[in-house]
Design a protein around this motif. Structure first.
Motif, PDB file in Angstrom:
ATOM      1  N   ALA A   1       0.834  -1.201   0.000  1.00 56.76           N
ATOM      2  CA  ALA A   1       0.000   0.000   0.000  1.00 56.76           C
ATOM      3  C   ALA A   1       0.872   1.256   0.000  1.00 56.76           C
ATOM      4  CB  ALA A   1      -0.908  -0.003   1.208  1.00 56.76           C
ATOM      5  N   SER A   2       1.839   1.306   0.907  1.00 57.48           N
ATOM      6  CA  SER A   2       2.657   2.492   1.180  1.00 57.48           C
ATOM      7  C   SER A   2       1.845   3.468   2.037  1.00 57.48           C
ATOM      8  CB  SER A   2       3.141   3.214  -0.091  1.00 57.48           C
ATOM      9  OG  SER A   2       2.230   4.223  -0.470  1.00 57.48           O
ATOM     10  N   PRO A   3       2.541   4.371   2.757  1.00 50.65           N
ATOM     11  CA  PRO A   3       1.814   5.319   3.608  1.00 50.65           C
ATOM     12  C   PRO A   3       0.945   6.296   2.816  1.00 50.65           C
ATOM     13  CG  PRO A   3       4.204   5.607   3.827  1.00 50.65           C
ATOM     14  CD  PRO A   3       3.995   4.448   2.931  1.00 50.65           C
ATOM     15  N   ALA A   4       1.160   6.398   1.508  1.00 52.17           N
ATOM     16  CA  ALA A   4       0.296   7.281   0.715  1.00 52.17           C
ATOM     17  C   ALA A   4      -1.117   6.703   0.608  1.00 52.17           C
ATOM     18  CB  ALA A   4       0.884   7.484  -0.675  1.00 52.17           C
ATOM     19  N   ILE A   5      -1.238   5.405   0.800  1.00 51.97           N
ATOM     20  CA  ILE A   5      -2.537   4.740   0.629  1.00 51.97           C
ATOM     21  C   ILE A   5      -3.220   4.448   1.957  1.00 51.97           C
ATOM     22  CG2 ILE A   5      -3.541   2.511  -0.086  1.00 51.97           C
ATOM     23  CD1 ILE A   5      -1.991   2.734  -2.667  1.00 51.97           C
ATOM     24  N   GLN A   6      -2.456   3.986   2.943  1.00 55.89           N
ATOM     25  CA  GLN A   6      -3.075   3.728   4.253  1.00 55.89           C
ATOM     26  C   GLN A   6      -2.047   3.852   5.371  1.00 55.89           C
ATOM     27  OE1 GLN A   6      -4.570  -0.284   3.779  1.00 55.89           O
ATOM     28  NE2 GLN A   6      -2.593  -1.213   4.156  1.00 55.89           N
ATOM     29  N   ASN A   7      -2.534   4.172   6.573  1.00 52.75           N
ATOM     30  CA  ASN A   7      -1.686   4.321   7.752  1.00 52.75           C
ATOM     31  C   ASN A   7      -2.172   3.386   8.855  1.00 52.75           C
ATOM     32  OD1 ASN A   7      -2.038   7.569   6.717  1.00 52.75           O
ATOM     33  ND2 ASN A   7      -0.020   6.627   6.763  1.00 52.75           N
ATOM     34  N   PRO A   8      -1.601   2.178   8.925  1.00 59.77           N
ATOM     35  CA  PRO A   8      -2.078   1.171   9.877  1.00 59.77           C
ATOM     36  C   PRO A   8      -2.079   1.617  11.341  1.00 59.77           C
ATOM     37  CG  PRO A   8      -0.655   0.156   8.251  1.00 59.77           C
ATOM     38  CD  PRO A   8      -0.563   1.633   8.036  1.00 59.77           C
ATOM     39  N   LEU A   9      -1.109   2.452  11.753  1.00 56.01           N
ATOM     40  CA  LEU A   9      -1.069   2.863  13.164  1.00 56.01           C
ATOM     41  C   LEU A   9      -2.317   3.674  13.519  1.00 56.01           C
ATOM     42  CD1 LEU A   9       2.694   3.855  13.652  1.00 56.01           C
ATOM     43  CD2 LEU A   9       1.611   1.643  14.066  1.00 56.01           C
ATOM     44  N   LYS A  10      -2.791   4.451  12.551  1.00 54.71           N
ATOM     45  CA  LYS A  10      -4.015   5.231  12.771  1.00 54.71           C
ATOM     46  C   LYS A  10      -5.239   4.328  12.890  1.00 54.71           C
ATOM     47  CE  LYS A  10      -4.393   9.703  10.803  1.00 54.71           C
ATOM     48  NZ  LYS A  10      -4.605  10.447   9.543  1.00 54.71           N
ATOM     49  N   LEU A  11      -5.104   3.112  12.344  1.00 49.43           N
ATOM     50  CA  LEU A  11      -6.230   2.167  12.376  1.00 49.43           C
ATOM     51  C   LEU A  11      -6.144   1.226  13.577  1.00 49.43           C
ATOM     52  CD1 LEU A  11      -6.174   1.312   8.547  1.00 49.43           C
ATOM     53  CD2 LEU A  11      -7.792   2.824   9.716  1.00 49.43           C
ATOM     54  N   GLY A  12      -5.134   1.432  14.440  1.00 48.33           N
ATOM     55  CA  GLY A  12      -5.069   0.634  15.666  1.00 48.33           C
ATOM     56  C   GLY A  12      -3.941  -0.375  15.721  1.00 48.33           C
ATOM     57  N   ALA A  13      -3.148  -0.498  14.646  1.00 55.91           N
ATOM     58  CA  ALA A  13      -2.011  -1.427  14.673  1.00 55.91           C
ATOM     59  C   ALA A  13      -0.906  -0.872  15.578  1.00 55.91           C
ATOM     60  CB  ALA A  13      -1.477  -1.650  13.262  1.00 55.91           C
ATOM     61  N   ASP A  14       0.027  -1.757  15.983  1.00 54.06           N
ATOM     62  CA  ASP A  14       1.113  -1.345  16.883  1.00 54.06           C
ATOM     63  C   ASP A  14       2.414  -1.078  16.139  1.00 54.06           C
ATOM     64  OD1 ASP A  14      -0.151  -2.015  19.662  1.00 54.06           O
ATOM     65  OD2 ASP A  14      -0.600  -3.713  18.358  1.00 54.06           O
ATOM     66  N   ILE A  15       2.633  -1.852  15.074  1.00 53.33           N
ATOM     67  CA  ILE A  15       3.900  -1.768  14.340  1.00 53.33           C
ATOM     68  C   ILE A  15       3.600  -1.804  12.839  1.00 53.33           C
ATOM     69  CG2 ILE A  15       6.108  -2.945  13.871  1.00 53.33           C
ATOM     70  CD1 ILE A  15       5.911  -4.218  16.661  1.00 53.33           C
ATOM     71  N   VAL A  16       4.287  -0.970  12.074  1.00 50.16           N
ATOM     72  CA  VAL A  16       4.208  -1.013  10.611  1.00 50.16           C
ATOM     73  C   VAL A  16       5.578  -1.374  10.071  1.00 50.16           C
ATOM     74  CG1 VAL A  16       3.744   0.275   8.500  1.00 50.16           C
ATOM     75  CG2 VAL A  16       2.462   0.781  10.545  1.00 50.16           C
ATOM     76  N   VAL A  17       5.593  -2.317   9.132  1.00 43.67           N
ATOM     77  CA  VAL A  17       6.841  -2.723   8.490  1.00 43.67           C
ATOM     78  C   VAL A  17       6.743  -2.409   7.004  1.00 43.67           C
ATOM     79  CG1 VAL A  17       8.209  -4.753   7.864  1.00 43.67           C
ATOM     80  CG2 VAL A  17       7.250  -4.567  10.159  1.00 43.67           C
ATOM     81  N   HIS A  18       7.865  -1.966   6.425  1.00 43.20           N
ATOM     82  CA  HIS A  18       7.907  -1.722   4.983  1.00 43.20           C
ATOM     83  C   HIS A  18       9.123  -2.379   4.358  1.00 43.20           C
ATOM     84  CE1 HIS A  18       4.822   1.275   4.175  1.00 43.20           C
ATOM     85  NE2 HIS A  18       5.105   1.819   5.341  1.00 43.20           N
ATOM     86  N   SER A  19       8.930  -3.001   3.204  1.00 42.35           N
ATOM     87  CA  SER A  19      10.064  -3.199   2.338  1.00 42.35           C
ATOM     88  C   SER A  19      10.141  -1.902   1.539  1.00 42.35           C
ATOM     89  CB  SER A  19       9.847  -4.394   1.401  1.00 42.35           C
ATOM     90  OG  SER A  19      10.846  -4.353   0.400  1.00 42.35           O
ATOM     91  N   ALA A  20      11.033  -0.998   1.957  1.00 42.12           N
ATOM     92  CA  ALA A  20      11.165   0.296   1.281  1.00 42.12           C
ATOM     93  C   ALA A  20      11.804   0.133  -0.093  1.00 42.12           C
ATOM     94  CB  ALA A  20      11.969   1.265   2.145  1.00 42.12           C
ATOM     95  N   THR A  21      12.247  -1.097  -0.363  1.00 44.76           N
ATOM     96  CA  THR A  21      12.743  -1.485  -1.683  1.00 44.76           C
ATOM     97  C   THR A  21      11.694  -1.202  -2.762  1.00 44.76           C
ATOM     98  OG1 THR A  21      13.804  -3.327  -0.525  1.00 44.76           O
ATOM     99  CG2 THR A  21      13.711  -3.469  -2.929  1.00 44.76           C
TER     100      THR A  21
END
Ligand SMILES: *Cc1c(COP(=O)(O)O)cnc(C)c1O
Length: 384
Positions: A174-194
């Motif tokens: 998704a990327s942060p441009a599409i959704q922000n999991p922490l705002k939805l209640g998640a604790d940790i967000v991981v990205h393959s920034a690759t």
């Protein structure tokens, strides 16, 4: 400020020289005034100014407390898994990224087991939680069938059942441009920034963003202890890439919708079987995507009526603009055949369960002109 303004404005110019582009602090160590007295930096594994700027940038984008940059997406996944101990259990989305699946297999040997669940089924997900469950690992959208899980609902319900459960979202697709999991209640967000964050297929990088200081300190300890940090030049490449994230995602999502609609057109109905794109109203999780995402993203998967590996190979070797390659999220459009490429090591039963057919083809839409891309696909499908 809106997100697209924040991306640009939050990258401060260098306080020392005014340099508008972030300096690459290509150094391993730092001179100290007297033992232990320094400017906040003592060794680059622990801290580096270029890395710090990247970490701050992603923290702002993901609405987190703090972030950590790693040498690859999987190095960041590994750091999160190191929060667990023997006997802990993980619930993970069943069509999880192949590399994460392989890593979870290694952790199984160390006494940390994973229960793979279709997390689009909330009841099933919540009822799988036991007293030993420590982590719920979500990916949304998944690869390559683009299943969407309701992050907010799962986060709320899982914490009611077991307050010690951590919800982790791999937000790569998704990327942060599409959704922000922490705002939805998640604790940790991981990205393959690759993939989308760096966006130009020129760097391997991983990022973790956490919601509180407790998780940050634990993960910072793990990062410093294990050492898989992102190098200063790769931090710089990622900072440079992230600046155009919104531009790219907007264009890629718009083009992807047009391409998904072209594939769905009845003139292709004798060749194309299923189309997976969250933006199409027939997609099984379309309404969660509408609720949870700002855009539908740049990935499309489809399968062929002639459901064989051979027919898929014919298509993926006939495109001229779409380059045949693994990975995704770059400026150049890519085409891939999951069964023989990205999902080659996925066990057959898991692959079939996840709906990854022999003829499935995955597209990562780049930033080329969409009509050129459609023309390219059209001529490749004619080769069938
Ligand atoms: C690519 C990818 C990873 C692994 O990232 P690397 O940078 O290749 O190590 C993890 N999760 C997802 C969803 C990915 O697509």
């Amino acid at each position: 400020m809106k997100e697209e303004t924040k991306i640009i404005q939050n990258i401060l110019s260098d306080p020392l020289t005014g340099a508008i582009s972030t300096p690459i602090y290509q150094t391993s160590t730092y001179v100290q005034e007297s033992p232990g007295i320094h400017k906040g930096f003592d060794y680059t594994r622990t801290n580096n100014p270029t890395r710090k700027i990247l970490e701050k940038l992603i923290t702002n984008l993901e609405y987190g407390y703090a972030s950590l940059a790693f040498s690859s997406g999987l190095a960041s996944v590994d750091a999160v898994l190191k929060l667990l101990k023997i006997g802990d259990e993980i619930i993970a989305v069943d069509d999880i990224y192949g590399g994460t699946f392989r890593l979870l297999n290694l952790y199984k040997k160390l006494g940390i087991s994973t229960n793979f669940v279709d997390t689009t089924d909330i009841e099933k997900t919540i009822s799988s939680i036991s007293d030993n469950t420590k982590l719920i690992w979500l990916e949304s959208p998944t690869n390559p069938t683009l299943k969407i899980s309701d992050i907010e609902f799962i986060s709320n319900k899982s914490k009611k059942k077991n307050p010690t459960v951590l919800v982790v979202v791999d937000n790569t697709f998704a990327s942060p441009a599409i959704q922000n999991p922490l705002k939805l209640g998640a604790d940790i967000v991981v990205h393959s920034a690759t993939k989308y964050l760096s966006g130009h297929s020129d760097v391997l990088a991983g990022l973790i963003t956490v919601k509180n200081i407790d998780l940050y300190e634990k993960l910072k300890y793990i990062q410093n202890a294990t050492g898989g940090v992102l190098s200063p030049i790769d931090c710089w490449l990622t900072i440079r890439g992230v600046q155009t994230l919104y531009l790219r995602i907007k264009k890629q999502s718009k083009s992807a919708y047009k391409i998904a609609s072209f594939l769905k057109d009845k003139k292709n109905s004798d060749k194309i079987d299923k189309i997976y794109y969250p933006g199409l109203s027939h997609h099984k999780n379309h309404f969660i995507a509408v609720k949870q995402q700002r855009y539908f993203g740049g990935i499309i998967s489809f399968s062929l009526k002639k459901n064989t590996i051979e027919s898929a190979k014919q298509v993926v070797t006939s495109t001229r603009l779409f380059k045949l390659a693994e990975s995704l999220g770059g400026t150049k459009s890519l085409i891939c055949h999951p069964v023989t490429m990205t999902h080659k090591s996925t066990p057959l039963d898991i692959r079939i369960n996840a709906g990854i057919q022999d003829s499935m083809i995955r597209l990562s839409i780049g930033i080329e002109n969409v009509d050129d891309l459609i023309e390219d696909l059209d001529q490749a499908l004619k080769a069938l």
